[in-house]
Design a protein around this motif. Structure first.
Motif, mmCIF file in Angstrom:
data_model
loop_
_atom_site.group_PDB
_atom_site.id
_atom_site.type_symbol
_atom_site.label_atom_id
_atom_site.label_comp_id
_atom_site.label_asym_id
_atom_site.label_seq_id
_atom_site.Cartn_x
_atom_site.Cartn_y
_atom_site.Cartn_z
ATOM 1 N N LYS A 185 -18.594 20.274 42.335
ATOM 2 C CA LYS A 185 -19.748 20.662 41.526
ATOM 3 C C LYS A 185 -19.566 21.299 40.319
ATOM 4 O O LYS A 185 -18.823 21.649 39.988
ATOM 5 N N ALA A 186 -21.080 21.855 39.208
ATOM 6 C CA ALA A 186 -20.255 22.327 38.431
ATOM 7 C C ALA A 186 -19.922 23.771 38.318
ATOM 8 O O ALA A 186 -21.604 24.176 39.211
ATOM 9 N N ILE A 187 -19.142 24.039 37.500
ATOM 10 C CA ILE A 187 -19.358 25.441 36.657
ATOM 11 C C ILE A 187 -19.813 25.870 36.033
ATOM 12 O O ILE A 187 -19.885 27.562 35.433
ATOM 13 N N SER A 188 -19.709 25.093 34.906
ATOM 14 C CA SER A 188 -20.120 25.505 33.247
ATOM 15 C C SER A 188 -20.486 24.072 32.768
ATOM 16 O O SER A 188 -20.022 23.357 33.493
ATOM 17 N N TYR A 189 -20.938 24.460 31.089
ATOM 18 C CA TYR A 189 -20.534 24.013 30.407
ATOM 19 C C TYR A 189 -20.500 24.063 29.390
ATOM 20 O O TYR A 189 -20.494 25.209 28.780
ATOM 21 N N GLU A 190 -19.798 23.063 28.367
ATOM 22 C CA GLU A 190 -19.078 23.397 27.350
ATOM 23 C C GLU A 190 -20.068 22.375 25.994
ATOM 24 O O GLU A 190 -21.090 21.319 26.677
ATOM 25 N N VAL A 191 -20.198 23.496 25.048
ATOM 26 C CA VAL A 191 -21.539 22.658 23.508
ATOM 27 C C VAL A 191 -20.114 23.186 22.842
ATOM 28 O O VAL A 191 -19.943 23.889 22.301
ATOM 29 N N ALA A 192 -20.462 21.374 21.363
ATOM 30 C CA ALA A 192 -19.683 22.307 20.831
ATOM 31 C C ALA A 192 -20.531 22.643 19.301
ATOM 32 O O ALA A 192 -21.824 22.284 19.051
ATOM 33 N N TYR A 193 -20.081 23.261 18.640
ATOM 34 C CA TYR A 193 -20.925 24.625 17.772
ATOM 35 C C TYR A 193 -19.895 24.616 16.073
ATOM 36 O O TYR A 193 -18.476 24.086 16.263
ATOM 37 N N ALA A 194 -20.864 24.269 15.342
ATOM 38 C CA ALA A 194 -20.106 24.803 13.834
ATOM 39 C C ALA A 194 -20.058 25.800 13.723
ATOM 40 O O ALA A 194 -20.797 26.308 13.827
ATOM 41 N N CYS A 195 -19.011 26.046 13.196
ATOM 42 C CA CYS A 195 -18.041 27.287 13.210
ATOM 43 C C CYS A 195 -17.147 27.268 11.543
ATOM 44 O O CYS A 195 -16.143 26.045 11.866
#
Length: 238
Positions: A185-195
């Protein structure tokens, strides 16, 4: 309002993430094996050879399936591409080559050896162009590659940026689902960010509900590289 604080992942969590990554790569390889079989079946059909025990599909459907496979793999391949770009920037390079297949490495499919795919370079090229990168495809069979290049800084549209406010700069189509290896089951989501990090702009992966690690003051978004300029900034209440 405060955001989630970053914490060091435990060894068990790191192992879980690595296992999920390996499973994802395995699923992609298996799916591509199926596509190779479909392509072989279509070739047999075009030469008048009989097909036994297979479901015949037309060329348009085969092309659609290839496109779907490329789009499904895109978030993961974008992350890998950005990692290679960041490494090239660290070495003060202005370009990098992303090869479609691993060089010299083979896996078996349909009883014959073939090189393991790394990138769907056509789909990747279209996406990277949206971030201001210059791309050039070099088609050379198993040695095909995508050359990605970049230039210096440009001034962003400062009318959209308030130097006194804070923003996040998420890259579209980079959301990755993190699942529990035990339950699936999905426990989290990640997204790419510019920093910005150490006077250079980098790609950082963080939660979809971002932490303060990827929040950028508006004053730092005025003079940025072209690829960062193409990202729509989102104001945060911090």
């Amino acid at each position: 309002m405060s955001f989630f604080s970053r914490r060091k992942l435990s060894e068990q969590e790191l192992n879980n993430y690595q296992q999920q990554l390996n499973e994802f790569k395995y699923k992609i390889t298996k799916f591509e094996d199926r596509l190779d079989k479909l392509q072989n079946d279509l070739e047999c059909k075009s030469q008048g050879e009989p097909l036994q025990g297979v479901n015949v599909i037309n060329a348009e459907e085969a092309a659609n399936r290839v496109e779907k496979a490329a789009q499904k793999a895109l978030p993961h391949e974008l992350k890998e591409a950005f990692d290679e770009i960041n490494s090239a920037v660290e070495n003060e390079q202005q370009s990098v080559r992303l090869f479609q297949y691993e060089l010299g490495a083979y896996v078996c499919a349909n009883g014959k050896p073939q090189r393991k795919r790394i990138y769907h370079i056509d789909a990747l090229s279209k996406k990277l162009k949206k971030y201001g990168y210059e791309t050039k495809l070099d088609s050379n069979g198993p040695n095909s590659f995508l050359e990605v290049s970049w230039k210096g800084k440009e001034t962003s549209d400062i009318s959209k940026i308030d130097p006194a406010k804070k923003y996040v700069l998420p890259l579209e189509d980079t959301e990755c689902e993190i699942t529990d290896s035990a339950t699936g089951k999905a426990i989290s989501y990640e997204v790419a960010y510019a920093c910005p990090r150490d006077d250079k702009w980098r790609i950082i992966y963080d939660r979809k509900i971002c932490s303060d690690a990827v929040i950028v003051p508006g004053k730092e978004i005025i003079d940025v590289p072209k690829w960062v300029r193409s990202i729509e900034p989102i104001e945060v209440d911090y």
